[in-house]
Design an enzyme around this catalytic site. Structure first.
Site, PDB file in Angstrom:
ATOM      1  N   GLU A 112       0.824  -1.202   0.000  1.00  0.00           N
ATOM      2  CA  GLU A 112       0.000   0.000   0.000  1.00  0.00           C
ATOM      3  C   GLU A 112       0.860   1.254   0.000  1.00  0.00           C
ATOM      4  O   GLU A 112       1.954   1.262   0.558  1.00  0.00           O
ATOM      5  CB  GLU A 112      -0.893   0.022   1.245  1.00  0.00           C
ATOM      6  N   CYS A 125       3.388   8.378   1.613  1.00  0.00           N
ATOM      7  CA  CYS A 125       3.785   7.342   2.562  1.00  0.00           C
ATOM      8  C   CYS A 125       3.949   6.052   1.772  1.00  0.00           C
ATOM      9  O   CYS A 125       3.002   5.612   1.097  1.00  0.00           O
ATOM     10  CB  CYS A 125       2.720   7.184   3.649  1.00  0.00           C
ATOM     11  N   CYS A 132       5.637  -7.515   7.023  1.00  0.00           N
ATOM     12  CA  CYS A 132       6.669  -7.038   7.951  1.00  0.00           C
ATOM     13  C   CYS A 132       7.009  -8.154   8.924  1.00  0.00           C
ATOM     14  O   CYS A 132       6.126  -8.893   9.361  1.00  0.00           O
ATOM     15  CB  CYS A 132       6.171  -5.808   8.718  1.00  0.00           C
ATOM     16  N   CYS A 136       5.013  -6.552  15.652  1.00  0.00           N
ATOM     17  CA  CYS A 136       4.383  -5.686  16.656  1.00  0.00           C
ATOM     18  C   CYS A 136       2.891  -6.035  16.731  1.00  0.00           C
ATOM     19  O   CYS A 136       2.195  -6.002  15.714  1.00  0.00           O
ATOM     20  CB  CYS A 136       4.566  -4.217  16.282  1.00  0.00           C
ATOM     21  N   CYS A 139      -0.092  -3.798  15.246  1.00  0.00           N
ATOM     22  CA  CYS A 139       0.058  -3.336  13.860  1.00  0.00           C
ATOM     23  C   CYS A 139      -0.495  -4.380  12.900  1.00  0.00           C
ATOM     24  O   CYS A 139      -0.117  -5.556  12.955  1.00  0.00           O
ATOM     25  CB  CYS A 139       1.539  -3.080  13.566  1.00  0.00           C
ATOM     26  N   CYS A 367      -1.405   1.604   7.583  1.00  0.00           N
ATOM     27  CA  CYS A 367      -0.903   0.716   6.544  1.00  0.00           C
ATOM     28  C   CYS A 367      -1.004  -0.741   6.983  1.00  0.00           C
ATOM     29  O   CYS A 367      -0.694  -1.096   8.104  1.00  0.00           O
ATOM     30  CB  CYS A 367       0.533   1.061   6.168  1.00  0.00           C
TER      31      CYS A 367
END
Length: 375
Positions: A112, A125, A132, A136, A139, A367
């Site tokens: 994105e 952005c 990822c 976390c 997130c 995101c």
């Protein structure tokens, strides 16, 4: 704390065996572009012409590249300007001045990017990884795991695509240029260090070799990969560093930001301070405000003390982020009065503090949220 989501493992290296995206002009230095063109049996000066079309004219239709011989045009474009990503959906908010695009990469991976137009500036952005590996728990991207690193050109193409939409008048407010790029989309930028630095160089290389942006308009965020922060300080490119801290104490940060079990609060903040000392660029401390978890007044005091322990020479400011919660999550935004008290306590300790202007909340602005709904 209770009801924690399953804890994913930290992943610092991308999975093996993933195919690489096609080589693109934006992956290469200007000298490498000349080599690629000449290796294809074409005159070297064509590389600069292609660079001008891509970075300066923002052209994506070969038919518009009329200074290239018709007989060589298709070969040149196939050699250095292969398609990298396909837009699946673009969602708009803020009367069209916030545009979030979901892209499908050549291998089906989803990423994105978000274009945000403000009075006097336009910020993109961008994502640096598909998924990822930092795990976390609050997130959306982190809970999806890491699929692969993005190439330099895939990162740059997000910005160029935004620049094209601005140049074509597709964003309300008239034509404009992208003035700022923040590496705060999907992924941990410093875990994909080589490609991200290649992208930073393409963004800041003078036109037509790159987009000609100021390095001061580029922000690279990290959860705290200390060796890479120290490496970034030696690059000679004064981008803004943003450290996603989210907690001032190791006990809580170990849970919120698992990389903290390898690089502590003290080590991460010291690396950020060293970056500021070396580059003379003020560091941003990113802090997502989560109700009842990290927004207590005493944590504001502790955060101020941690940052002030390195002196008050203007090396840092705190950027508080109202959390954009994912559906069904226990992680929710702080109460406004707790947010105001947090700001008051930091400012009382002399720490410059801002609250981020949240954009795109109604289009899953955080995101990873849009991609998560597609899989």
């Amino acid at each position: 704390m209770t009801d924690s989501p399953r804890q994913l493992p930290l992943v610092l290296a991308e999975p093996r065996g993933r195919k690489k995206p096609p080589r693109h002009l934006a992956d290469l230095t200007e000298a490498e572009r000349v080599e690629a063109v000449t290796a294809a049996g074409l005159p070297g000066f064509r590389a600069k012409q292609l660079s001008t079309h891509y970075f300066s004219r923002l052209v994506d239709d070969p038919a518009e590249m009329t200074d290239l011989p018709a007989g060589q045009r298709d070969e040149l474009v196939a050699t250095l300007l292969p398609p990298l990503m396909t837009p699946l959906r673009t969602m708009e908010a803020d009367r069209g001045t916030t545009r979030k695009t979901l892209w499908k990469l050549f291998d089906g991976a989803l990423v994105e990017s978000v274009l945000m137009r403000y009075p006097g500036r336009v910020t993109m952005c961008v994502s640096s990884q598909a998924g990822c590996g930092m795990a976390c728990p609050f997130c959306a991207t982190g809970q999806g795991g890491l699929q692969r690193n993005m190439s330099t050109a895939e990162i740059v193409e997000q910005v160029v695509a935004g620049a094209r939409s601005l140049a074509r008048g597709e964003v309300p407010g008239g034509t404009a240029r992208v003035s700022n790029v923040v590496f705060m989309g999907m992924g941990e930028p410093l875990a994909n260090y080589k490609a991200v630095m290649g992208a930073v160089r393409r963004l800041t290389d003078p036109a037509p070799g790159g987009l000609g942006m100021s390095a001061r308009g580029v922000t690279v965020s990290t959860v705290g990969l200390v060796p890479r922060i120290n490496q970034l300080a030696t690059e000679g490119i004064p981008v803004t560093l943003a450290l996603s801290l989210h907690a001032p104490d190791d006990e809580l940060r170990n849970e919120l930001v698992p990389i903290n079990t390898r690089f502590s609060v003290a080590e991460s903040v010291e690396a950020a301070w060293n970056y500021a000392r070396t580059t003379k660029r003020r560091v941003s401390i990113e802090y997502a405000m989560m109700r009842g978890i990290n927004d207590q007044a005493w944590r504001a005091d502790l955060l101020g003390d941690v940052l002030n322990s390195y002196g008050d020479w203007g090396w840092v400011h705190v950027n508080l982020i109202p959390l954009n919660p994912t559906p069904g999550s226990k992680w929710t935004a702080s109460d406004p009065k707790d947010e105001r008290e947090f700001v008051r306590r930091l400012e009382a300790k002399g720490v410059p503090t801002t609250v981020r202007d949240t954009r795109g909340r109604e289009i899953d602005g955080a995101c990873g949220q849009l991609a998560a709904t597609e899989v």
